[in-house]
Write a protein that holds these residues in place. Structure first.
Motif, mmCIF file in Angstrom:
data_model
loop_
_atom_site.group_PDB
_atom_site.id
_atom_site.type_symbol
_atom_site.label_atom_id
_atom_site.label_comp_id
_atom_site.label_asym_id
_atom_site.label_seq_id
_atom_site.Cartn_x
_atom_site.Cartn_y
_atom_site.Cartn_z
ATOM 1 N N ILE A 116 -0.850 -4.438 4.265
ATOM 2 C CA ILE A 116 -0.761 -4.092 2.846
ATOM 3 C C ILE A 116 -0.095 -2.729 2.674
ATOM 4 O O ILE A 116 0.814 -2.557 1.860
ATOM 5 C CB ILE A 116 -2.161 -4.077 2.199
ATOM 6 C CG1 ILE A 116 -2.763 -5.479 2.148
ATOM 7 C CG2 ILE A 116 -2.104 -3.483 0.786
ATOM 8 C CD1 ILE A 116 -4.230 -5.505 1.760
ATOM 9 N N THR A 117 -0.552 -1.762 3.459
ATOM 10 C CA THR A 117 -0.047 -0.396 3.329
ATOM 11 C C THR A 117 1.427 -0.309 3.685
ATOM 12 O O THR A 117 2.222 0.308 2.955
ATOM 13 C CB THR A 117 -0.859 0.557 4.222
ATOM 14 O OG1 THR A 117 -2.251 0.469 3.865
ATOM 15 C CG2 THR A 117 -0.390 1.990 4.062
ATOM 16 N N SER A 118 1.828 -0.920 4.782
ATOM 17 C CA SER A 118 3.230 -0.887 5.202
ATOM 18 C C SER A 118 4.137 -1.538 4.161
ATOM 19 O O SER A 118 5.230 -1.030 3.868
ATOM 20 C CB SER A 118 3.399 -1.591 6.555
ATOM 21 O OG SER A 118 2.677 -0.930 7.566
ATOM 22 N N THR A 119 3.677 -2.640 3.595
ATOM 23 C CA THR A 119 4.479 -3.327 2.581
ATOM 24 C C THR A 119 4.563 -2.499 1.300
ATOM 25 O O THR A 119 5.624 -2.409 0.669
ATOM 26 C CB THR A 119 3.885 -4.713 2.282
ATOM 27 O OG1 THR A 119 3.723 -5.439 3.503
ATOM 28 C CG2 THR A 119 4.804 -5.501 1.361
ATOM 29 N N ARG A 120 3.451 -1.883 0.925
ATOM 30 C CA ARG A 120 3.477 -1.000 -0.249
ATOM 31 C C ARG A 120 4.474 0.141 -0.057
ATOM 32 O O ARG A 120 5.221 0.496 -0.989
ATOM 33 C CB ARG A 120 2.088 -0.408 -0.513
ATOM 34 C CG ARG A 120 1.086 -1.348 -1.116
ATOM 35 C CD ARG A 120 -0.176 -0.590 -1.534
ATOM 36 N NE ARG A 120 0.053 0.191 -2.744
ATOM 37 C CZ ARG A 120 -0.804 1.080 -3.231
ATOM 38 N NH1 ARG A 120 -1.932 1.335 -2.577
ATOM 39 N NH2 ARG A 120 -0.538 1.740 -4.328
ATOM 40 N N ILE A 121 4.481 0.704 1.121
ATOM 41 C CA ILE A 121 5.384 1.830 1.381
ATOM 42 C C ILE A 121 6.842 1.392 1.213
ATOM 43 O O ILE A 121 7.629 2.069 0.549
ATOM 44 C CB ILE A 121 5.134 2.422 2.777
ATOM 45 C CG1 ILE A 121 3.784 3.160 2.789
ATOM 46 C CG2 ILE A 121 6.263 3.367 3.190
ATOM 47 C CD1 ILE A 121 3.312 3.560 4.173
ATOM 48 N N VAL A 122 7.190 0.234 1.797
ATOM 49 C CA VAL A 122 8.565 -0.253 1.672
ATOM 50 C C VAL A 122 8.939 -0.455 0.210
ATOM 51 O O VAL A 122 9.994 -0.002 -0.255
ATOM 52 C CB VAL A 122 8.742 -1.565 2.470
ATOM 53 C CG1 VAL A 122 10.098 -2.193 2.163
ATOM 54 C CG2 VAL A 122 8.618 -1.302 3.960
ATOM 55 N N LEU A 123 8.081 -1.148 -0.526
ATOM 56 C CA LEU A 123 8.376 -1.454 -1.927
ATOM 57 C C LEU A 123 8.382 -0.206 -2.808
ATOM 58 O O LEU A 123 9.321 0.027 -3.582
ATOM 59 C CB LEU A 123 7.346 -2.445 -2.467
ATOM 60 C CG LEU A 123 7.447 -3.900 -2.018
ATOM 61 C CD1 LEU A 123 6.259 -4.681 -2.550
ATOM 62 C CD2 LEU A 123 8.740 -4.525 -2.514
ATOM 63 N N GLU A 124 7.332 0.594 -2.699
ATOM 64 C CA GLU A 124 7.174 1.710 -3.625
ATOM 65 C C GLU A 124 8.131 2.860 -3.325
ATOM 66 O O GLU A 124 8.534 3.578 -4.244
ATOM 67 C CB GLU A 124 5.720 2.174 -3.651
ATOM 68 C CG GLU A 124 4.798 1.107 -4.229
ATOM 69 C CD GLU A 124 3.379 1.595 -4.473
ATOM 70 O OE1 GLU A 124 3.203 2.769 -4.857
ATOM 71 O OE2 GLU A 124 2.451 0.787 -4.275
ATOM 72 N N VAL A 125 8.502 3.035 -2.060
ATOM 73 C CA VAL A 125 9.499 4.059 -1.733
ATOM 74 C C VAL A 125 10.841 3.713 -2.384
ATOM 75 O O VAL A 125 11.483 4.563 -3.002
ATOM 76 C CB VAL A 125 9.644 4.206 -0.200
ATOM 77 C CG1 VAL A 125 10.970 4.863 0.167
ATOM 78 C CG2 VAL A 125 8.492 5.035 0.356
ATOM 79 N N ALA A 126 11.252 2.442 -2.260
ATOM 80 C CA ALA A 126 12.513 2.027 -2.874
ATOM 81 C C ALA A 126 12.437 2.153 -4.395
ATOM 82 O O ALA A 126 13.379 2.632 -5.042
ATOM 83 C CB ALA A 126 12.835 0.588 -2.474
ATOM 84 N N ALA A 127 11.306 1.732 -4.962
ATOM 85 C CA ALA A 127 11.146 1.804 -6.413
ATOM 86 C C ALA A 127 11.094 3.246 -6.903
ATOM 87 O O ALA A 127 11.608 3.576 -7.976
ATOM 88 C CB ALA A 127 9.880 1.060 -6.837
ATOM 89 N N LEU A 128 10.466 4.122 -6.117
ATOM 90 C CA LEU A 128 10.368 5.529 -6.507
ATOM 91 C C LEU A 128 11.740 6.202 -6.460
ATOM 92 O O LEU A 128 12.089 6.971 -7.356
ATOM 93 C CB LEU A 128 9.384 6.260 -5.598
ATOM 94 C CG LEU A 128 9.160 7.741 -5.921
ATOM 95 C CD1 LEU A 128 8.594 7.922 -7.337
ATOM 96 C CD2 LEU A 128 8.217 8.380 -4.893
#
Length: 219
Positions: free
Chosen positions: A81-93
């Motif tokens: 969950i954490t690794s996937t959040r990082i990928v998604l939210e870093v790009a979105a941020l």
């Protein structure tokens, strides 16, 4: 499905989500359609549909032809969950920092204010539906200028999946001022428009739940 059934499904889905996230329905617990239907005063069709929706959101698992269970908790699951959040939210941020306007900045400030107001009611942080709501709103505000609705939607689902683990973390004493300070620092670096610094800060922030429960993130 007619409008009435849809409404009943949505109500059952929301109630089950709360019970799962709060831990009232324990990990791996059997979810019997007939019992859920009876508890919420609905027929089995909307009960089944509510469970199917929660499967798609990662809070419930379908067990072959044997029905449904509450999704289990594990270090491996939270790491994923954490690794996937990082990928998604870093790009979105990164995109939000490039494209965000004054309204985007104002929403971050407003959500931070609400987070500080709710979290600051006591010295030690106390989990509550209101705290979870303002916390989720804050994180959503950070990436709200992202132009991909799917990315934003997936980030919201992953936040919900991580909520069960945050509740474990919050079972320990966490000083409210430290919680507020961490989010304030994150907001400030995002609002500074320094993308690399913001991404570094967000990554460390998202890893904190795993770190506090299981230790260092796996490679």
């Amino acid at each position: 499905m007619d409008l009435e059934s849809t409404t009943l499904t949505e109500r059952a889905e929301a109630a089950l989500e709360v019970a799962i996230v709060k831990g009232e329905l324990r990990p791996d617990a059997k979810l019997k359609i007939a019992e859920i239907a009876a508890e919420y005063g609905i027929s089995q069709t909307p009960a089944r549909e509510a469970l199917s929706r929660l499967v798609s959101r990662g809070l419930v698992v379908a067990v072959g032809q044997r029905g449904f269970r509450v999704a289990p908790l594990s270090g491996q699951d939270l790491a994923d969950i954490t690794s996937t959040r990082i990928v998604l939210e870093v790009a979105a941020l990164r995109q939000s920092i490039r494209k965000g306007d004054a309204k985007w900045e104002g929403e971050i400030v407003s959500c931070l204010h609400q987070l500080k107001r709710v979290a600051g009611r006591s010295r030690l942080l106390k989990n509550s539906p209101e705290l979870d709501r303002v916390h989720k709103s804050f994180h959503a505000a950070l990436i709200a200028a992202c132009t991909s609705p799917r990315t934003v939607g997936l980030a919201s689902q992953l936040y919900d999946q991580a909520s069960r683990y945050r509740n474990l973390m919050l079972s320990n004493a966490i000083v409210a001022d430290e919680f507020v300070a961490e989010h304030e620092e994150l907001a400030n670096v995002v609002l500074s428009r320094s993308a690399n610094a913001a991404v570094t800060k967000l990554t460390a922030h998202l890893q904190r739940t795993y770190h506090d429960i299981y230790g260092a993130m796996p490679d």
